[in-house]
Design a protein around this motif. Structure first.
Motif, short mmCIF file in Angstrom:
data_model
loop_
_atom_site.label_atom_id
_atom_site.label_comp_id
_atom_site.label_asym_id
_atom_site.label_seq_id
_atom_site.Cartn_x
_atom_site.Cartn_y
_atom_site.Cartn_z
N LEU A 282 -3.05 -7.65 -18.27
CA LEU A 282 -1.90 -6.76 -18.12
C LEU A 282 -2.28 -5.46 -17.42
CD1 LEU A 282 -0.17 -7.27 -21.59
CD2 LEU A 282 0.76 -7.92 -19.36
N ALA A 283 -3.45 -4.91 -17.78
CA ALA A 283 -3.89 -3.66 -17.15
C ALA A 283 -4.10 -3.86 -15.66
CB ALA A 283 -5.17 -3.16 -17.82
N CYS A 284 -4.75 -4.95 -15.31
CA CYS A 284 -5.00 -5.24 -13.89
C CYS A 284 -3.71 -5.55 -13.15
CB CYS A 284 -5.97 -6.41 -13.75
SG CYS A 284 -7.67 -6.04 -14.17
N LEU A 285 -2.84 -6.32 -13.80
CA LEU A 285 -1.60 -6.75 -13.15
C LEU A 285 -0.69 -5.57 -12.86
CD1 LEU A 285 -0.17 -9.32 -12.18
CD2 LEU A 285 0.93 -9.46 -14.41
N THR A 286 -0.50 -4.69 -13.84
CA THR A 286 0.40 -3.55 -13.63
C THR A 286 -0.12 -2.62 -12.54
OG1 THR A 286 -0.71 -2.44 -15.49
CG2 THR A 286 1.36 -3.55 -15.96
N THR A 287 -1.44 -2.39 -12.53
CA THR A 287 -2.02 -1.54 -11.49
C THR A 287 -1.89 -2.21 -10.12
OG1 THR A 287 -3.59 -0.57 -13.05
CG2 THR A 287 -4.12 -0.40 -10.72
N ALA A 288 -2.15 -3.51 -10.06
CA ALA A 288 -2.09 -4.22 -8.79
C ALA A 288 -0.67 -4.23 -8.21
CB ALA A 288 -2.58 -5.66 -8.97
N ILE A 289 0.32 -4.40 -9.07
CA ILE A 289 1.71 -4.38 -8.60
C ILE A 289 2.05 -3.03 -7.98
CG2 ILE A 289 4.13 -4.44 -9.38
CD1 ILE A 289 3.17 -6.45 -11.55
N ALA A 290 1.66 -1.97 -8.67
CA ALA A 290 1.94 -0.62 -8.16
C ALA A 290 1.20 -0.36 -6.86
CB ALA A 290 1.54 0.42 -9.20
N LEU A 291 -0.04 -0.81 -6.76
CA LEU A 291 -0.82 -0.59 -5.54
C LEU A 291 -0.24 -1.36 -4.36
CD1 LEU A 291 -4.47 -0.72 -6.95
CD2 LEU A 291 -3.26 1.29 -6.10
N ALA A 292 0.12 -2.61 -4.60
CA ALA A 292 0.71 -3.41 -3.52
C ALA A 292 2.01 -2.79 -3.02
CB ALA A 292 0.95 -4.85 -4.00
N ALA A 293 2.84 -2.32 -3.95
CA ALA A 293 4.09 -1.66 -3.57
C ALA A 293 3.82 -0.37 -2.81
CB ALA A 293 4.93 -1.38 -4.82
N ALA A 294 2.80 0.38 -3.25
CA ALA A 294 2.48 1.65 -2.59
C ALA A 294 1.99 1.41 -1.16
CB ALA A 294 1.42 2.39 -3.39
N VAL A 295 1.15 0.40 -0.97
CA VAL A 295 0.65 0.09 0.38
C VAL A 295 1.80 -0.28 1.30
CG1 VAL A 295 -0.74 -1.52 1.74
CG2 VAL A 295 -1.65 -0.60 -0.39
N GLY A 296 2.68 -1.15 0.82
CA GLY A 296 3.81 -1.57 1.63
C GLY A 296 4.72 -0.41 1.99
N THR A 297 5.00 0.45 1.02
CA THR A 297 5.87 1.60 1.25
C THR A 297 5.25 2.58 2.25
OG1 THR A 297 6.81 1.43 -0.98
CG2 THR A 297 7.06 3.53 0.15
N PHE A 298 3.97 2.89 2.06
CA PHE A 298 3.31 3.90 2.90
C PHE A 298 3.25 3.45 4.36
CE2 PHE A 298 -0.34 5.72 5.03
CZ PHE A 298 -0.18 7.07 4.77
N PHE A 299 2.75 2.26 4.61
CA PHE A 299 2.56 1.84 6.00
C PHE A 299 3.88 1.47 6.68
CE2 PHE A 299 -1.86 1.26 4.55
CZ PHE A 299 -2.49 1.99 5.55
N SER A 300 4.86 1.08 5.88
CA SER A 300 6.19 0.86 6.46
C SER A 300 6.77 2.17 6.98
CB SER A 300 7.13 0.23 5.41
OG SER A 300 8.42 0.04 5.94
N ARG A 301 6.60 3.24 6.19
CA ARG A 301 7.07 4.56 6.62
C ARG A 301 6.23 5.09 7.77
NH1 ARG A 301 7.94 7.31 0.63
NH2 ARG A 301 9.97 6.35 0.16
N LEU A 302 4.92 4.86 7.71
CA LEU A 302 4.03 5.37 8.75
C LEU A 302 4.35 4.75 10.10
CD1 LEU A 302 1.53 7.19 9.25
CD2 LEU A 302 0.11 5.15 8.89
N THR A 303 4.71 3.47 10.10
CA THR A 303 5.06 2.78 11.36
C THR A 303 6.55 2.87 11.67
OG1 THR A 303 5.33 0.66 10.19
CG2 THR A 303 3.15 1.16 11.07
#
Length: 432
Positions: A282-303
């Protein structure tokens, strides 16, 4: 009531985003080293492992809504470059693969020794993808669905260990001062400050989605959620440090995963291994979900939308799945130099914006502080890679706190103050 419920959802989600598997493994290991100096160690760990990430959220909130707004307080190009470096580090290159590798090695392998990391990693990132593919649902899914289970398991473990400790805190080999420094530096190494300045945009977006559009309302909800997350982290971190101190293990060479399993089995008996497996997952999964969402959001805005959010999340999950097979130790070994470079720079930006942002409004002092931190961080990385001669290392060790990887503190402060003082003197006639 709605506001309280929203704060709880966002606060629990933020707790889960920060609380990865490394955060579960680290505190008990600190505990066995500090023995009876538990409380001062918890305080020190809380300063760098909890307060600094909270300040990261606060820095972004005061600057706007994203990391770019924070970076723009200094330089627009710096914000994009530094943000991209952070995202690559805490995304597909280091942190995301480590979540899957840790889940396999600690949560799955002990019970299923013949399992294949390829398949477990694939399943892990399919679940991550399913949760992260709709960004507006990330906070609600993590805060309302996954985090309660994680908190319940950890609370049971901590409370049971406090009520019925398996031993007494032993007399530590470390002094109280050394214990404080250990807690401080280990909390510093959680690297949650890097995540905090990125997670802030997810939290702020979720706050807006729940109807809090005015700046005062938005800030109030985000800060309240941050306080809730920090309180939960302090309870869990403090409890795990105490459980480590009372575990009855004197051998500091014990593996962190073995220590955690020993504590859980001692406290919860036959259910211990299951509790740790679920906590790790659960600890790994919750962190991984947030990180994946953050990466997608950041680079989508950057491009500017040229690379879509769903495409970026998919690519992030695929790359992370491949890299996770290399194993936790290899990922950690590879990660150390780039993180040692970027972490002091981000902390400098966060601290100076939070403490001086309203007093010093021109950019040059912040730029000077960041340049100083970057120089020291670069020297530290060269030292880590073994590229410096002994005489050069001896010179660097004369910098205050350099041996604790805090060598950037004094040079950045001096650079900030000197540049601010020069600017204040030059502008004094104009103010008069």
């Amino acid at each position: 009531m709605k506001k309280i419920g929203d704060i709880a959802t966002i606060g629990f989600a933020l707790f889960a985003m920060f609380f990865g598997a490394g955060n579960l493994l680290l505190p008990p290991f600190i505990g066995i080293q500090v023995g009876s100096h538990v409380w001062i160690t918890i305080l020190a760990f809380g300063l760098t492992g909890i307060l600094l990430p909270f300040l990261g959220i606060l820095a972004v909130t005061r600057s706007g809504e994203t990391f770019n707004d924070l970076g723009n307080r200094v330089n627009k190009n710096l914000a994009s470059l530094l943000g991209a470096i952070i995202m690559i580090c805490i995304g597909p290159l280091i942190a995301l693969p480590r979540t899957a590798a840790t889940t396999y090695e600690v949560g799955i392998l002990p019970s299923f020794p013949t399992s294949n990391p390829l398949w477990t990693s694939l399943v892990f990132f399919i679940v991550v993808w399913l949760f992260a593919i709709v960004p507006s649902k990330v906070v609600d899914l993590v805060g309302n669905v996954l985090t309660p289970f994680l908190l319940i398991i950890l609370t049971i473990l901590v409370v049971a260990g406090i009520v019925h400790p398996t031993g007494s805190p032993s007399a530590a080999a470390l002094s109280s001062t050394e214990s404080f420094l250990l807690g401080f530096t280990e909390g510093y190494q959680t690297l949650d400050v890097l995540a905090s300045v990125i997670f802030a945009s997810i939290i702020i977006a979720a706050t807006r989605a729940k109807g809090y559009h005015s700046i005062p309302e938005k800030n109030a909800v985000v800060i309240a959620a941050g306080v809730l997350a920090a309180t939960c982290l302090l309870f869990i971190y403090g409890g795990l440090i105490y459980l480590g101190a009372t575990a009855g293990i004197q051998d500091t060479s014990v593996k962190r995963s073995e220590l955690l399993i020993h504590i859980s089995n001692s406290v919860l008996g036959k259910y211990g291994s299951l509790a740790i497996a679920l906590s790790i997952a659960l600890a790994c999964l919750t962190t991984a979900i947030a990180l994946a969402a953050a990466v997608g959001t950041f680079f989508s805005r950057l491009t500017r939308g040229k690379l879509g959010y769903k495409l970026l999340v998919t690519l992030t999950c695929l790359i992370s799945a491949v890299l996770s097979i290399t194993g936790v130790d290899n990922i950690i070994q590879f990660a150390y130099p780039p993180l040692a470079f970027v972490y002091p720079i981000v902390i400098t930006l966060v601290l100076y914006v939070v403490f001086f942002g309203r007093l010093v409004t021109w950019k040059s002092p912040y730029i000077a502080a960041l340049i100083a931190s970057t120089i020291v961080a670069t020297c530290n990385v060269l030292h880590i890679l073994g590229l410096l001669a002994p005489k050069q290392v001896a010179v660097l060790n004369k910098i205050p706190f350099f041996s604790y990887e805090l060598g950037w503190v004094i040079p950045s402060l001096l650079a900030f103050c000197i540049t601010w003082g020069v600017g204040w003197i030059r502008n004094k006639p104009a103010r008069a």
